[in-house]
Design an enzyme around this catalytic site. Structure first.
Site, PDB file in Angstrom:
ATOM      1  N   CYS A   1       0.816  -1.229   0.000  1.00  0.00           N
ATOM      2  CA  CYS A   1       0.000   0.000   0.000  1.00  0.00           C
ATOM      3  C   CYS A   1       0.844   1.271   0.000  1.00  0.00           C
ATOM      4  O   CYS A   1       0.350   2.344  -0.347  1.00  0.00           O
ATOM      5  CB  CYS A   1      -0.941   0.001   1.193  1.00  0.00           C
ATOM      6  SG  CYS A   1      -2.079  -1.391   1.155  1.00  0.00           S
TER       7      CYS A   1
ATOM      8  N   HIS B   1      -3.583   7.255   1.905  1.00  0.00           N
ATOM      9  CA  HIS B   1      -3.950   5.912   1.450  1.00  0.00           C
ATOM     10  C   HIS B   1      -5.355   5.607   1.970  1.00  0.00           C
ATOM     11  O   HIS B   1      -5.692   5.927   3.104  1.00  0.00           O
ATOM     12  CB  HIS B   1      -2.943   4.900   1.988  1.00  0.00           C
ATOM     13  CG  HIS B   1      -3.347   3.482   1.765  1.00  0.00           C
ATOM     14  ND1 HIS B   1      -3.721   3.026   0.527  1.00  0.00           N
ATOM     15  CD2 HIS B   1      -3.459   2.434   2.609  1.00  0.00           C
ATOM     16  CE1 HIS B   1      -4.044   1.749   0.617  1.00  0.00           C
ATOM     17  NE2 HIS B   1      -3.898   1.365   1.878  1.00  0.00           N
TER      18      HIS B   1
ATOM     19  N   ASN C   1     -10.102  -0.283  -0.669  1.00  0.00           N
ATOM     20  CA  ASN C   1      -8.645  -0.202  -0.592  1.00  0.00           C
ATOM     21  C   ASN C   1      -8.051  -0.761  -1.882  1.00  0.00           C
ATOM     22  O   ASN C   1      -8.154  -1.961  -2.143  1.00  0.00           O
ATOM     23  CB  ASN C   1      -8.180  -1.008   0.627  1.00  0.00           C
ATOM     24  CG  ASN C   1      -6.678  -0.931   0.852  1.00  0.00           C
ATOM     25  OD1 ASN C   1      -5.929  -0.504  -0.023  1.00  0.00           O
ATOM     26  ND2 ASN C   1      -6.234  -1.357   2.012  1.00  0.00           N
TER      27      ASN C   1
HETATM   28  O1  UT7 Z   1      -3.897  -0.979   3.431  1.00  0.00           O
HETATM   29  C1  UT7 Z   1      -3.476  -1.198   4.730  1.00  0.00           C
HETATM   30  C2  UT7 Z   1      -4.005  -2.457   5.202  1.00  0.00           C
HETATM   31  N1  UT7 Z   1      -5.248  -2.522   5.795  1.00  0.00           N
HETATM   32  C3  UT7 Z   1      -5.713  -1.757   6.792  1.00  0.00           C
HETATM   33  O2  UT7 Z   1      -5.273  -0.693   7.087  1.00  0.00           O
HETATM   34  C4  UT7 Z   1      -6.847  -2.362   7.561  1.00  0.00           C
HETATM   35  C5  UT7 Z   1      -6.653  -2.178   9.021  1.00  0.00           C
HETATM   36  N2  UT7 Z   1      -7.694  -2.786   9.804  1.00  0.00           N
HETATM   37  C6  UT7 Z   1      -9.017  -2.472   9.716  1.00  0.00           C
HETATM   38  O3  UT7 Z   1      -9.399  -1.640   8.921  1.00  0.00           O
HETATM   39  C7  UT7 Z   1      -9.986  -3.102  10.690  1.00  0.00           C
HETATM   40  O4  UT7 Z   1      -9.258  -3.786  11.682  1.00  0.00           O
HETATM   41  C8  UT7 Z   1     -10.978  -4.072  10.000  1.00  0.00           C
HETATM   42  C9  UT7 Z   1     -11.943  -3.296   9.137  1.00  0.00           C
HETATM   43  C10 UT7 Z   1     -10.224  -5.092   9.163  1.00  0.00           C
HETATM   44  C11 UT7 Z   1     -11.795  -4.835  11.053  1.00  0.00           C
HETATM   45  O5  UT7 Z   1     -12.478  -3.910  11.866  1.00  0.00           O
HETATM   46  P1  UT7 Z   1     -12.459  -4.061  13.446  1.00  0.00           P
HETATM   47  O6  UT7 Z   1     -13.318  -3.021  13.992  1.00  0.00           O
HETATM   48  O7  UT7 Z   1     -11.014  -4.100  13.864  1.00  0.00           O
HETATM   49  O8  UT7 Z   1     -13.160  -5.461  13.639  1.00  0.00           O
HETATM   50  P2  UT7 Z   1     -12.575  -6.773  14.303  1.00  0.00           P
HETATM   51  O9  UT7 Z   1     -11.564  -7.420  13.424  1.00  0.00           O
HETATM   52  O10 UT7 Z   1     -12.200  -6.467  15.712  1.00  0.00           O
HETATM   53  O11 UT7 Z   1     -13.871  -7.697  14.313  1.00  0.00           O
HETATM   54  C12 UT7 Z   1     -15.032  -7.347  15.082  1.00  0.00           C
HETATM   55  C13 UT7 Z   1     -16.120  -8.361  14.779  1.00  0.00           C
HETATM   56  C14 UT7 Z   1     -15.631  -9.806  14.872  1.00  0.00           C
HETATM   57  O12 UT7 Z   1     -16.667 -10.566  15.432  1.00  0.00           O
HETATM   58  P3  UT7 Z   1     -16.615 -11.007  16.975  1.00  0.00           P
HETATM   59  O13 UT7 Z   1     -15.342 -11.779  17.121  1.00  0.00           O
HETATM   60  O14 UT7 Z   1     -16.608  -9.724  17.751  1.00  0.00           O
HETATM   61  O15 UT7 Z   1     -17.849 -11.805  17.122  1.00  0.00           O
HETATM   62  C15 UT7 Z   1     -15.448 -10.194  13.429  1.00  0.00           C
HETATM   63  O16 UT7 Z   1     -15.630 -11.575  13.218  1.00  0.00           O
HETATM   64  O17 UT7 Z   1     -16.598  -8.187  13.449  1.00  0.00           O
HETATM   65  C16 UT7 Z   1     -16.556  -9.433  12.754  1.00  0.00           C
HETATM   66  N3  UT7 Z   1     -16.304  -9.173  11.353  1.00  0.00           N
HETATM   67  C17 UT7 Z   1     -17.297  -8.969  10.466  1.00  0.00           C
HETATM   68  N4  UT7 Z   1     -18.626  -8.946  10.603  1.00  0.00           N
HETATM   69  C18 UT7 Z   1     -19.362  -8.699   9.505  1.00  0.00           C
HETATM   70  C19 UT7 Z   1     -15.124  -9.079  10.704  1.00  0.00           C
HETATM   71  N5  UT7 Z   1     -15.319  -8.815   9.399  1.00  0.00           N
HETATM   72  C20 UT7 Z   1     -16.671  -8.749   9.238  1.00  0.00           C
HETATM   73  C21 UT7 Z   1     -17.483  -8.494   8.127  1.00  0.00           C
HETATM   74  N6  UT7 Z   1     -18.834  -8.477   8.305  1.00  0.00           N
HETATM   75  N7  UT7 Z   1     -16.989  -8.262   6.891  1.00  0.00           N
END
Ligand code: UT7
Length: 323
Positions: A113, A250, A280
């Site tokens: 990225c 980004h 992204n």
């Molecule tokens: O280009 C650079 C690279 N990428 C980034 O910069 C991404 C950096 N990270 C992020 O943007 C965020 O961490 C994410 C968007 C990937 C995830 O968001 P989050 O608020 O950190 O969610 P999380 O991973 O803590 O997950 C929270 C919940 C989980 O469920 P439980 O364990 O609380 O029951 C996940 O399983 O959300 C669930 N979850 C989803 N639910 C519905 C994860 N992905 C999804 C989804 N739809 N697509």
């Protein structure tokens, strides 16, 4: 010492738009979750048979036309990508052929990225030292091909696209008030090699592999790194954050973008956001966002534009340009 100026900008998005509510149902996700956690509403997906070099060539062609530069005058081509057409040769050489560029230095740059920010710094260095006079710098990706369409934690986050700039050397060193690339900083920290990666490769599995991410860890580091590299870059130019007209970050997650803007003390109106439309697109995200701000009339000659990025590696970079 010479300087480099951005003299043309272009972009290309594949025709197919995939909205959140049209994502495969087996992903067990929702439009509401994706919008709330990431700000993403849709992404563009390359057509079957449409390769990264096709996207890159279309963006490059648009940038050359805007710069009024004939392809025959380009003497450096950089393609920032993590989704090359082939393991080798460089996707840049496919783009070179598609655009009819003359024989010249042409290579791919892989900093995920942060690739476009890295590429701006590398091209600027080659232009300033006289190794080249007129560069085409492209960020192009087909991340849809790397996604595990059974992993809702990553499949919803990425899209395809390309953006490009023409950079030309100027004989005058100039001042921070003159047009040109004023400062750039890049870095990487391989201790985070396993937090965001693709689980395949020619020397390991012999396969292409799928994108894997420890999202929370990336998020945690992203805000700090993106803010720090932006501050260092502005300071290196002898300017302050108050001088910045546009932050073009980004586009990974709306929450990261907002947090960085806030930490840098920038008015939200000054932050260009396209993650809602493009998702992204890795190395393509900054030039795609630049192009949106240019086409809607926000970017004006003389504006101070700060770009920053972070991703797999971790690798990060920033560039400050007087437009
Ligand atoms: O280009 C650079 C690279 N990428 C980034 O910069 C991404 C950096 N990270 C992020 O943007 C965020 O961490 C994410 C968007 C990937 C995830 O968001 P989050 O608020 O950190 O969610 P999380 O991973 O803590 O997950 C929270 C919940 C989980 O469920 P439980 O364990 O609380 O029951 C996940 O399983 O959300 C669930 N979850 C989803 N639910 C519905 C994860 N992905 C999804 C989804 N739809 N697509």
């Amino acid at each position: 010492m010479r300087r480099s100026l951005i003299t043309g900008l272009g972009a290309y998005l594949p025709a197919r738009v995939l909205r959140n509510d049209a994502l495969p149902t087996h992903l067990d996700t929702s439009d509401a979750w994706i919008r709330e956690r990431t700000g993403i509403a849709q992404r563009h997906i390359a057509a079957e048979g449409e390769a990264t070099s096709d996207l890159a060539a279309a963006a490059g062609r648009a940038a050359l036309a805007r710069a009024g530069v004939e392809p025959g005058r380009i003497d450096l081509l950089l393609v920032a990508t993590s989704t090359p057409d082939r393991t080798f040769p460089a996707t840049a050489t496919a783009v070179q052929r598609k655009l009819g560029l003359p024989p010249c230095m042409a290579f791919d740059l892989q900093a995920v990225c942060a690739g476009f920010a890295y590429a701006l710094q590398v091209a600027d260095s080659l232009l300033r030292t006289g190794s080249a006079n007129r560069a085409l710098v492209v960020g192009a990706e087909t991340f849809s091909r790397l996604l595990d369409w059974n992993d809702r934690g990553t499949a919803v986050l990425f899209g395809d696209g390309a953006g490009a700039v023409v950079m030309e050397a100027d004989g005058q060193p100039g001042t921070p008030l003159d047009r040109g690339l004023l400062a750039a900083r890049s870095g990487a920290d391989g201790r985070h090699h396993d937090d965001l990666y693709v689980d395949g490769g020619p020397s390991t599995t012999g396969t292409v592999g799928h994108l894997r991410m420890n999202g929370r860890e990336v998020f945690r580091h992203a805000v700090a790194r993106l803010s720090a590299v932006a501050e260092e870059t502005v300071a290196a130019a002898g300017l302050g954050l108050d001088d910045v007209d546009w932050l073009v970050p980004h586009q990974a997650n709306r929450r990261i973008i907002d947090a960085v803007g806030k930490r840098l003390g920038l008015d939200p109106e000054k932050v260009v956001v396209t993650v809602d439309r493009h998702a992204n697109t890795s190395a393509a995200s900054i030039p795609l966002a630049l192009n949106v701000a240019y086409e809607d009339g926000r970017l004006k000659p003389g504006d101070l534009v700060l770009m920053n990025a972070m991703g797999g590696g971790f690798a990060w970079g920033a560039a400050l340009v007087r437009w």
